[in-house]
Write a protein that holds these residues in place. Structure first.
Motif, PDB file in Angstrom:
ATOM      1  N   SER A   1       2.763 -67.031 -78.219  1.00 39.95           N
ATOM      2  CA  SER A   1       2.514 -66.547 -76.864  1.00 39.95           C
ATOM      3  C   SER A   1       2.838 -65.056 -76.764  1.00 39.95           C
ATOM      4  CB  SER A   1       3.368 -67.339 -75.868  1.00 39.95           C
ATOM      5  OG  SER A   1       3.243 -66.802 -74.563  1.00 39.95           O
ATOM      6  N   TYR A   2       3.965 -64.674 -77.341  1.00 41.97           N
ATOM      7  CA  TYR A   2       4.361 -63.260 -77.334  1.00 41.97           C
ATOM      8  C   TYR A   2       3.359 -62.432 -78.125  1.00 41.97           C
ATOM      9  CZ  TYR A   2       7.157 -59.042 -77.921  1.00 41.97           C
ATOM     10  OH  TYR A   2       7.585 -57.741 -77.915  1.00 41.97           O
ATOM     11  N   GLN A   3       2.935 -62.947 -79.273  1.00 44.06           N
ATOM     12  CA  GLN A   3       1.963 -62.229 -80.100  1.00 44.06           C
ATOM     13  C   GLN A   3       0.674 -61.962 -79.327  1.00 44.06           C
ATOM     14  OE1 GLN A   3       1.627 -64.842 -83.514  1.00 44.06           O
ATOM     15  NE2 GLN A   3       3.133 -63.674 -84.689  1.00 44.06           N
ATOM     16  N   LYS A   4       0.208 -62.979 -78.583  1.00 44.04           N
ATOM     17  CA  LYS A   4      -1.033 -62.809 -77.813  1.00 44.04           C
ATOM     18  C   LYS A   4      -0.870 -61.738 -76.734  1.00 44.04           C
ATOM     19  CE  LYS A   4      -2.819 -67.508 -78.480  1.00 44.04           C
ATOM     20  NZ  LYS A   4      -3.151 -68.811 -77.814  1.00 44.04           N
ATOM     21  N   LYS A   5       0.282 -61.746 -76.058  1.00 45.62           N
ATOM     22  CA  LYS A   5       0.514 -60.753 -75.007  1.00 45.62           C
ATOM     23  C   LYS A   5       0.569 -59.348 -75.583  1.00 45.62           C
ATOM     24  CE  LYS A   5       3.065 -63.825 -71.872  1.00 45.62           C
ATOM     25  NZ  LYS A   5       4.385 -64.122 -71.256  1.00 45.62           N
ATOM     26  N   VAL A   6       1.226 -59.189 -76.730  1.00 49.85           N
ATOM     27  CA  VAL A   6       1.299 -57.880 -77.380  1.00 49.85           C
ATOM     28  C   VAL A   6      -0.086 -57.416 -77.792  1.00 49.85           C
ATOM     29  CG1 VAL A   6       2.045 -56.708 -79.497  1.00 49.85           C
ATOM     30  CG2 VAL A   6       3.685 -58.035 -78.169  1.00 49.85           C
ATOM     31  N   LEU A   7      -0.862 -58.313 -78.395  1.00 48.88           N
ATOM     32  CA  LEU A   7      -2.200 -57.951 -78.864  1.00 48.88           C
ATOM     33  C   LEU A   7      -3.100 -57.553 -77.708  1.00 48.88           C
ATOM     34  CD1 LEU A   7      -4.210 -57.698 -81.179  1.00 48.88           C
ATOM     35  CD2 LEU A   7      -4.763 -60.129 -80.885  1.00 48.88           C
ATOM     36  N   VAL A   8      -3.111 -58.371 -76.658  1.00 50.01           N
ATOM     37  CA  VAL A   8      -3.976 -58.075 -75.505  1.00 50.01           C
ATOM     38  C   VAL A   8      -3.561 -56.773 -74.829  1.00 50.01           C
ATOM     39  CG1 VAL A   8      -4.635 -58.855 -73.194  1.00 50.01           C
ATOM     40  CG2 VAL A   8      -4.601 -60.485 -75.091  1.00 50.01           C
TER      41      VAL A   8
ATOM     42  N   GLU B   1       4.983 -55.232 -85.711  1.00 44.70           N
ATOM     43  CA  GLU B   1       6.255 -55.948 -85.674  1.00 44.70           C
ATOM     44  C   GLU B   1       6.127 -57.371 -85.131  1.00 44.70           C
ATOM     45  OE1 GLU B   1       8.636 -53.219 -83.452  1.00 44.70           O
ATOM     46  OE2 GLU B   1       8.390 -51.665 -84.982  1.00 44.70           O
ATOM     47  N   ALA B   2       5.068 -57.633 -84.385  1.00 42.23           N
ATOM     48  CA  ALA B   2       4.893 -58.960 -83.802  1.00 42.23           C
ATOM     49  C   ALA B   2       4.167 -59.924 -84.735  1.00 42.23           C
ATOM     50  CB  ALA B   2       4.132 -58.866 -82.477  1.00 42.23           C
ATOM     51  N   PHE B   3       3.410 -59.379 -85.706  1.00 36.06           N
ATOM     52  CA  PHE B   3       2.612 -60.209 -86.609  1.00 36.06           C
ATOM     53  C   PHE B   3       3.079 -60.037 -88.053  1.00 36.06           C
ATOM     54  CE2 PHE B   3      -0.068 -59.766 -82.912  1.00 36.06           C
ATOM     55  CZ  PHE B   3      -0.721 -60.983 -82.807  1.00 36.06           C
ATOM     56  N   PRO B   4       2.854 -61.046 -88.895  1.00 33.78           N
ATOM     57  CA  PRO B   4       3.238 -60.927 -90.312  1.00 33.78           C
ATOM     58  C   PRO B   4       2.416 -59.849 -91.024  1.00 33.78           C
ATOM     59  CG  PRO B   4       1.945 -62.929 -89.937  1.00 33.78           C
ATOM     60  CD  PRO B   4       2.267 -62.376 -88.580  1.00 33.78           C
TER      61      PRO B   4
ATOM     62  N   PHE C   1       1.735 -54.777 -65.459  1.00 33.94           N
ATOM     63  CA  PHE C   1       1.766 -56.085 -66.125  1.00 33.94           C
ATOM     64  C   PHE C   1       2.675 -56.043 -67.355  1.00 33.94           C
ATOM     65  CE2 PHE C   1       0.254 -58.670 -69.669  1.00 33.94           C
ATOM     66  CZ  PHE C   1       0.308 -59.940 -69.111  1.00 33.94           C
ATOM     67  N   VAL C   2       2.506 -55.010 -68.176  1.00 36.29           N
ATOM     68  CA  VAL C   2       3.293 -54.918 -69.409  1.00 36.29           C
ATOM     69  C   VAL C   2       4.778 -54.830 -69.100  1.00 36.29           C
ATOM     70  CG1 VAL C   2       3.787 -53.447 -71.411  1.00 36.29           C
ATOM     71  CG2 VAL C   2       1.416 -53.908 -70.762  1.00 36.29           C
ATOM     72  N   ARG C   3       5.124 -54.006 -68.135  1.00 40.72           N
ATOM     73  CA  ARG C   3       6.543 -53.808 -67.798  1.00 40.72           C
ATOM     74  C   ARG C   3       7.179 -55.097 -67.284  1.00 40.72           C
ATOM     75  NH1 ARG C   3       9.039 -48.866 -67.172  1.00 40.72           N
ATOM     76  NH2 ARG C   3      11.294 -49.185 -67.132  1.00 40.72           N
ATOM     77  N   ARG C   4       6.404 -55.912 -66.583  1.00 36.72           N
ATOM     78  CA  ARG C   4       6.950 -57.137 -65.987  1.00 36.72           C
ATOM     79  C   ARG C   4       7.021 -58.304 -66.964  1.00 36.72           C
ATOM     80  NH1 ARG C   4       6.922 -57.915 -60.433  1.00 36.72           N
ATOM     81  NH2 ARG C   4       7.781 -59.957 -61.018  1.00 36.72           N
ATOM     82  N   HIS C   5       6.131 -58.351 -67.959  1.00 35.47           N
ATOM     83  CA  HIS C   5       5.968 -59.579 -68.732  1.00 35.47           C
ATOM     84  C   HIS C   5       6.240 -59.473 -70.236  1.00 35.47           C
ATOM     85  CE1 HIS C   5       4.246 -61.687 -65.257  1.00 35.47           C
ATOM     86  NE2 HIS C   5       3.534 -60.606 -65.024  1.00 35.47           N
ATOM     87  N   LEU C   6       6.553 -58.293 -70.746  1.00 35.22           N
ATOM     88  CA  LEU C   6       6.769 -58.162 -72.183  1.00 35.22           C
ATOM     89  C   LEU C   6       8.166 -57.640 -72.519  1.00 35.22           C
ATOM     90  CD1 LEU C   6       3.506 -56.733 -73.832  1.00 35.22           C
ATOM     91  CD2 LEU C   6       4.599 -58.921 -74.275  1.00 35.22           C
TER      92      LEU C   6
END
Length: 407
Positions: A6-13, A125-128, A179-184
């Motif tokens: 879930s975190y990876q998807k948010k970072v990518l998007v 840093e979020a993905f291998p 959005f980024v500041r609130r959710h990541l």
């Protein structure tokens, strides 16, 4: 360190949207360039200064915000950079002099330059490691989706509101910043590395970019490659719409059609490049794309049919700009967590500042020798990167040593 999906998807998007909105701004300037030149009665070379000033701002912003992102946190600084380039783009719609436009382009560059490296560091840093090429590719595809949105905006808005009307949409990125500041939260890799540095009272190790002769040469080589990449991209994307308009009599909407075909080619090239990068490594993948980029750009000089221009545009986009997908993964592979944002921003944005001078040079060549000569010069640039990528060592085996958090 691994992050949940879930975190990876948010970072990518978030990173895709960030680069996409930056791409939208760059293309808005490309389409507005001819109109700005006419409205303010300046030369082609003076018009070419505009994207170059943006790139100088990117270098300054990249160094400043890259350093602070490594020191204070990726997410916090990421939102600041988005806000800065969004407001700068929006204010372009109200500029009443070329001097004000120059200042605003520098401000836009400050934010955009900081955003690039932070987004690439977040994804690294979020993905291998074995998926960095593909993830870097998706971020750069996000950038192209932004340019596609810009092309559509220009086609729809410009006939009614002129070039200024399109820049009003530059305020949209503010929503992303919220959005980024609130959710990541920050990546685990950065949190662990930062905690260790705080405990030991260690500042970001900027010297790791040049701490050995080999590392210094790697940094220099990557910077030159970045400069070539940017020189080709900006030289083509800032001037080809004007070239097509003058050479083939295409309207702004016709140029937009060319741009859409080129962007589709870019996006397919980036996704292909990312998979090949992860499978075959940087040397093989970059060599193939660099050779084909030089040939396809040179071929453009001899195409005079509108349909073929659209087709060759897609081919040029596939190779010349498809390899842009690899720089975030390539640079991230050489440098550790504690300087990853700074390394990405310092290296790529230095290349951007140098390569960003190409619109001035291309404008000069167009004025003196015509479009064909300008295209041939751009195509020849890729030979430089071809030599360098085969001289620098493998990034996995030659990573800068330190307390890297990527474990």
């Amino acid at each position: 360190m691994k992050e949940d999906k879930s975190y990876q998807k948010k970072v990518l998007v978030s990173s895709m949207l960030g680069l996409g909105l930056e791409g939208m701004d760059i293309l808005l300037l490309s389409f507005a360039l001819s109109s700005i030149i006419r409205e303010f009665h300046i030369s082609s070379a003076a018009g070419g200064v505009l994207p170059s000033i943006t790139n100088i701002g990117m270098l300054v912003g990249g160094v400043i915000f890259g350093y602070w992102a490594d020191r204070k946190g990726r997410i916090k600084v990421f939102t600041y950079t988005i806000f800065i380039f969004a407001i700068g783009t929006f204010l372009m719609a109200f500029a009443q002099s070329i001097a004000v436009i120059y200042v605003l382009r520098f401000i836009v560059g400050l934010g955009a330059g900081g955003e690039y490296g932070i987004g690439m560091a977040l994804v690294a840093e979020a993905f291998p490691k074995e998926r960095r090429g593909q993830m870097s590719a998706w971020i750069t595809v996000g950038g192209q989706m932004g340019t596609l949105v810009a092309a559509l905006l220009v086609a729809i808005v410009t006939p009614f509101a002129g070039w200024r009307g399109a820049f009003i949409f530059g305020v949209i990125p503010v929503i992303l910043a919220y959005f980024v500041r609130r959710h990541l939260p920050e990546t685990k890799s950065w949190q662990d590395t930062h905690a260790a540095d705080v405990a030991q009272h260690v500042q970001p190790r900027i010297r790791l970019l040049v701490n050995t002769p080999k590392t210094a040469l790697i940094t220099l080589g990557l910077t030159i490659m970045s400069a070539v990449q940017v020189a080709g991209y900006y030289g083509l994307m800032n001037w080809l719409p004007s070239m097509l308009e003058k050479k083939e009599g295409l309207s702004v909407s016709g140029s937009s059609l060319w741009m859409i075909s080129t962007i589709i080619g870019m996006s397919l090239g980036m996704l292909t490049f990312g998979k090949l990068f992860d499978k075959f490594g940087s040397k093989v993948t970059y060599s193939v794309f660099l050779i084909m980029a030089g040939l396809s750009v040179a071929l453009y000089a001899f195409v005079h049919n509108v349909f073929l221009m659209l087709l060759v545009g897609a081919v040029v986009g596939f190779f010349a700009n498809g390899m842009n997908a690899g720089y975030g993964a390539l640079i991230s592979s050489f440098y550790p967590t504690e300087i990853r944002s700074f390394a990405n921003n310092a290296i790529f944005n230095t290349g951007r500042a140098v390569g960003g001078l190409s619109p001035i040079l291309v404008g000069y060549i167009i004025d003196r020798s015509g479009f064909t000569a300008a295209l041939l010069c751009i195509g020849a640039l890729y030979i430089v990167s071809l030599v360098i990528v085969n001289l620098i060592p493998n990034p996995v085996k030659n990573k800068v040593k330190s307390g890297d958090g990527d474990k």
